[in-house]
Enzyme design. Structure first.
Site, PDB file in Angstrom:
ATOM      1  N   ALA A  33      -0.400   0.027   4.883  1.00 28.06           N
ATOM      2  CA  ALA A  33      -0.297   1.437   5.247  1.00 28.06           C
ATOM      3  C   ALA A  33       1.167   1.887   5.200  1.00 28.06           C
ATOM      4  O   ALA A  33       2.082   1.090   5.450  1.00 28.06           O
ATOM      5  CB  ALA A  33      -0.873   1.654   6.640  1.00 28.06           C
ATOM      6  N   ARG A  70       3.041   3.377   7.121  1.00 29.57           N
ATOM      7  CA  ARG A  70       3.851   3.208   8.338  1.00 29.57           C
ATOM      8  C   ARG A  70       4.369   1.787   8.495  1.00 29.57           C
ATOM      9  O   ARG A  70       5.212   1.525   9.358  1.00 29.57           O
ATOM     10  CB  ARG A  70       3.037   3.610   9.569  1.00 29.57           C
ATOM     11  CG  ARG A  70       1.778   2.790   9.767  1.00 29.57           C
ATOM     12  CD  ARG A  70       0.961   3.319  10.942  1.00 29.57           C
ATOM     13  NE  ARG A  70      -0.280   2.581  11.144  1.00 29.57           N
ATOM     14  CZ  ARG A  70      -1.411   2.818  10.511  1.00 29.57           C
ATOM     15  NH1 ARG A  70      -1.462   3.792   9.609  1.00 29.57           N
ATOM     16  NH2 ARG A  70      -2.491   2.107  10.772  1.00 29.57           N
ATOM     17  N   TYR A  71       3.840   0.853   7.681  1.00 27.88           N
ATOM     18  CA  TYR A  71       4.231  -0.545   7.821  1.00 27.88           C
ATOM     19  C   TYR A  71       5.204  -1.020   6.739  1.00 27.88           C
ATOM     20  O   TYR A  71       5.740  -2.119   6.857  1.00 27.88           O
ATOM     21  CB  TYR A  71       2.999  -1.446   7.794  1.00 27.88           C
ATOM     22  CG  TYR A  71       2.044  -1.201   8.930  1.00 27.88           C
ATOM     23  CD1 TYR A  71       2.475  -1.239  10.251  1.00 27.88           C
ATOM     24  CD2 TYR A  71       0.704  -0.935   8.681  1.00 27.88           C
ATOM     25  CE1 TYR A  71       1.594  -1.013  11.292  1.00 27.88           C
ATOM     26  CE2 TYR A  71      -0.186  -0.716   9.721  1.00 27.88           C
ATOM     27  CZ  TYR A  71       0.268  -0.745  11.022  1.00 27.88           C
ATOM     28  OH  TYR A  71      -0.602  -0.524  12.056  1.00 27.88           O
ATOM     29  N   ILE A  72       5.398  -0.272   5.700  1.00 31.99           N
ATOM     30  CA  ILE A  72       6.254  -0.716   4.599  1.00 31.99           C
ATOM     31  C   ILE A  72       7.449   0.215   4.458  1.00 31.99           C
ATOM     32  O   ILE A  72       7.405   1.380   4.870  1.00 31.99           O
ATOM     33  CB  ILE A  72       5.471  -0.803   3.274  1.00 31.99           C
ATOM     34  CG1 ILE A  72       4.822   0.548   2.943  1.00 31.99           C
ATOM     35  CG2 ILE A  72       4.431  -1.900   3.328  1.00 31.99           C
ATOM     36  CD1 ILE A  72       4.060   0.549   1.633  1.00 31.99           C
TER      37      ILE A  72
END
Length: 897
Positions: A135, A137-139
């Site tokens: 997602a 928001r994680y990368i």
């Protein structure tokens, strides 16, 4: 859609309109229907032109789609050298992109997976397995150093307002590199599509340099996933061309295959699925398949018992996604904001010219900035050295304007010189009010620290830089060549070619498909097929094979196998047909008409039209085949012919050897066997092949054996002969001379195997401190790979020869160069031993070169064999009978004794 239609579609005036001029008429009557032709005509064209120019098709100058350009522009705005959350990048990009966050995120992930413009952190998915990215928001992501070097320069960027008018975005980015060809692109618009295959980073830079030097260049695709590609029909990337792309399949052993590189556009998951589908359909036979892909692709295929690994490799290429075709279609948006169809070379030439223009523009801007700095540095030096700030008129000036007028007067007096003689150092341009204001802003601390020598050095430095820029502008082509060379030196090592360019051999599906069915025949009812499980078994076949059928009246034809089909009665011979097979020879004896002569013929059937009747005989009514045999390797048997007795007929039985009959075309009538009536023809003895050995060639382009004369001639091969393969790392093995064999690309020697041939090799033995060793040996004939260099992978083969009396010259180097050269007679230096022997050390001194010399002696020719040939004993035939017994049998007379 034609190019001229696209020009009409993308009319600049029409595109500029925010919406169509068509107005939907008011409808007050519920029973009255609206006519949609006007709405469709105008609104649809507006929509189509928008999708083409603003969504799906890349621009020629920077090679980017609009959403990609906006993503990069947003990342540049956010760039501070650290990573940014992808979610933040997507949110910032939505200020410029009128579409949703999903399309922005997808475009950003695709750019990141190309590993060129974006430095990624986190789980960005895997192009090998097809796994998606985590997602947003994680990368995290940031611009790569390459992107910062070649993509951005706000001083030479053309801007426009964003879709809502709140921000500015670039029309195109000033990319100084053929980015479109490096990344590739694929987009589908309304009425047309674009597909540009990616190319190698270093080859693009070399091609740009070659173009600037007026040299020829050629570009071929290169893919991150590796594999191999056949570019015979690439057509320079223009529409109408195509390429074939293959996975890299390695043979671990006879029961195991591994796929280590996948074709472009495929993943290990999709590849595995296509292999399983082919297995379910019976095209291939595998026992198990494991996807072991991690950092590198690795699909392990375990074959079923009794299945040929070489044949399975061909079947994988024929029936699965291990081989695919791609059709490039280089469609781009040109400088006139209209789509154009170009080839790859045209794109590279345009981008290279555009890069030259951008470099020239950057130099001119840099020159202008340096001139401004030189202009002010000169004024500052005069202002301080002449102590203008100490003049009474300056100090007593009533206002700023009066002070500026005094400064301007003093500067003009300085440049006019003493006694009206002008000075050499004139101002670079007219002195403006802004220049005077900047002089007024000079602080006293700077004045106090002023150093004349440093000021002169600074001015000289500015002038030197301006002279260098003027030189680069005058020699802009050389400057551009230097720019491309710098890019290659700086980033080229990270982009080696991943895809091997080679020619592919044509794989016939019928030859490599697994025999997944059994062919049966019902002679009484005249049916054949693989669904007649209870009838007579003929042979194994596949569901795509052709079948050749010979009838007793001499007719024959080819049909495609099916579950059940009617072919007629009186079938004489039935088998799977191999097209273009000139080794299978049919031997036949037939009677011409009801009472005609008997003819004998030998022929092959290489290719005929399906479902069309042909004739072995001459086509007369009553003709009949008396004897028939099919011989897969051109064998010629001997038959016994029994004639019907007639008055004054002395010869009633004789033998005929088919080897006495020449092989001709299928339409030839053959030779006359006898004019008498034939009672019976029987096989007396089987014979050998009359075709001799098979001549075999090796084609280096496709790494395959063939019988068609393509490549290097290996020799004439008989049934038990083998092919010896020696690889560059010292591995060797033997194979059959089947044309379906697969070979790797690191072959040093390939030839007909000779058990008694003595080989000589020079190698650096890593187990013996890397000293050079010399050994003589014979090679064993085994399909298992063995190595004569040694088990240490750091050992290196230097020289390999099969000359009987070889000579080797060694030249000393380094600190031992004074020792000169030495010639070694290999046959006297070391005796022939096994290939696993260490050999004999040549020297412990440092060597510069090792090379083979021409032999001084040759082996003696073999003596001719003058011994008489041994008599060949032929076993008596059980069917040999006395003549009177044969006559009694023909006439029906019983014998009492």
């Amino acid at each position: 859609m034609k190019a001229e239609d696209l020009d009409d579609l993308i009319d600049s005036e029409k595109v500029a309109k925010e919406h169509s001029e068509y107005v939907v008429p008011e409808n007050t009557d519920a029973d009255k229907h609206q006519v949609l032709s006007g709405m469709y005509k105008d609104w649809f064209l507006d929509f189509a032109s928008y999708v083409i120019t603003d969504r799906a098709i890349p621009h020629l100058n920077d090679g980017l789609k609009p959403v990609q350009r906006r993503v990069l522009h947003s990342m540049k705005r956010l760039d501070d050298g650290r990573y940014n959350k992808v979610a933040n990048i997507v949110g910032d990009t939505m200020k410029f992109n009128p579409h949703g966050d999903a399309s922005i995120g997808g475009a950003l992930v695709q750019l990141g997976q190309k590993d060129l413009l974006i430095d990624c952190q986190g789980n960005w998915g895997n192009i090998l397995t097809g796994d998606g990215a985590a997602a947003p928001r994680y990368i995290e992501a940031r611009l790569s150093k390459f992107a910062l070097d070649v993509v951005f320069n706000p001083k030479i960027t053309e801007w426009k307002l964003s879709y809502d008018g709140r921000n500015k975005e670039p029309i195109t980015l000033p990319v100084k590199f053929p980015l479109l060809l490096a990344q590739g692109v694929e987009g589908i618009a309304v009425g047309l599509s674009s597909k540009v295959l990616p190319h190698n980073f270093n080859e693009l830079l070399d091609a740009s340099v070659a173009y600037l030097r007026d040299e020829e260049f050629t570009l071929y695709p290169d893919f991150q996933t590796g594999g191999s590609i056949d570019v015979a029909k690439y057509n320079d990337g223009e529409r109408g061309g195509s390429v074939k792309i293959r996975a890299k399949i390695n043979k671990v052993d006879n029961k195991t295959l591994t796929i280590t590189e996948v074709p472009f556009g495929r993943t290990t998951s999709s590849l595995t699925e296509s292999i399983l589908k082919a297995n379910d359909k019976g095209k291939i036979k595998i026992r198990k398949i494991d996807d072991m892909t991690a950092k590198n692709a690795e699909i392990v295929i375990h074959l079923a018992p009794g299945v040929s690994s070489d044949k399975t490799i061909d079947a994988l290429y024929a029936f699965t996604d291990c081989e695919i075709s791609a059709s490039p279609n280089c469609c781009v948006i040109g400088e006139d904001n209209k789509p154009k169809f170009l080839n790859v070379s045209d794109v590279l030439r345009h981008v290279t010219n555009h890069t030259v223009d951008l470099l020239r523009l950057e130099l001119e801007i840099q020159k202008s900035e340096l001139q401004e700095m030189l202009h002010f540095a000169s004024l500052e030096k005069i202002f301080i050295e002449e102590r203008i700030y100490k003049d009474k008129e300056f100090e007593n000036a009533k206002d700023m304007d009066a002070a500026l007028v005094h400064i301007l007067k003093r500067l003009n007096d300085y440049f006019q010189g003493i006694a009206g003689q002008a000075r050499n150092d004139k101002p670079l341009r007219e002195i403006t009010r802004d220049d005077l204001l900047k002089l007024m802003e000079i602080k006293m601390g700077r004045i106090l620290k002023f150093n004349k020598e440093k000021a002169d050095e600074l001015i000289a430095n500015y002038k030197s830089q301006i002279d260098e820029i003027n030189h680069n502008i005058e020699h802009i082509v050389d400057y551009a060549i230097g720019w491309f060379t710098i890019l290659k030196d700086k980033y080229g090592k990270d982009h080696p070619r991943m895809t091997e360019i080679r020619s592919f051999d044509r794989i016939e599906a019928t030859k490599v498909v697994e025999a997944n069915e059994k062919l049966y025949i019902n002679r009484e009812e005249g049916f054949i097929g693989y669904g007649l499980k209870r009838d007579e078994y003929v042979c194994n076949c596949s569901d795509i094979d052709d079948v050749i059928i010979f009838y007793k009246d001499g007719k024959y034809k080819i049909v495609q196998v099916s579950e059940k089909m009617f072919v007629g009665k009186n079938v004489l011979y039935l088998n799977v047909f191999k097209r273009n097979d000139n080794r299978t020879i049919y031997n036949a004896i037939y009677r011409d008409g009801k009472m005609g002569k008997c003819y004998i013929k030998r022929f092959s059937v290489t290719g005929i039209t399906r479902d069309k009747d042909y004739d072995v005989t001459q086509g007369k009514d009553g003709s009949r085949v008396l004897y028939f045999s099919a011989n897969p390797n051109g064998e010629a048997e001997t038959v016994k012919v029994l004639l019907k007795p007639k008055p004054r007929q002395k010869l009633l039985v004789f033998d005929k050897n088919f080897s006495d009959v020449a092989i001709k075309g299928r339409s030839s009538m053959g030779n006359i066997l006898t004019k008498a009536d034939v009672h019976k023809i029987t096989l007396k003895s089987k014979g050998g092949s009359t075709l001799g050995g098979r001549q075999v060639w090796f084609d280096k382009d496709v790494l395959r054996l063939n019988y068609d004369g393509r490549g290097d001639f290996l020799g004439e091969f008989f049934a038990d002969d083998l092919v010896l393969v020696v690889e560059s790392n010292g591995d060797f093995y033997t194979t059959t001379f089947d044309s379906g064999n697969h070979y790797q690309g690191n072959i040093t020697r390939i030839e007909k195997y000779d058990l008694n041939k003595v080989w000589s090799a020079v190698l650096y033995d890593a187990d013996q401190q890397g000293f050079p060793y010399l050994k003589r040996f014979t090679l064993e004939g085994s399909p298992r790979k063995q190595n004569f260099v040694g088990e240490n992978p750091d050992s290196k083969l230097v020289l390999l020869t099969d000359v009987v009396y070889p000579r080797v010259e060694i030249t000393h180097g380094g600190n031992d160069a004074f020792r000169g050269t030495q010639i070694i007679d290999v046959e006297e230096f070391i005796a022939c031993k096994g290939f696993k022997a260490k050999g004999k050390r040549i020297t412990t001194f440092e060597l510069a070169t090792i090379k083979e010399l021409a032999p001084e002696r040759l082996p003696e020719p073999p003596a001719e064999d003058t011994a008489p040939s041994a008599d060949i004993d032929i076993e008596p035939d059980d069917d040999d009978k006395p003549l009177d017994e044969i006559i009694d049998e023909l006439t029906g007379q019983k014998r009492l004794f």
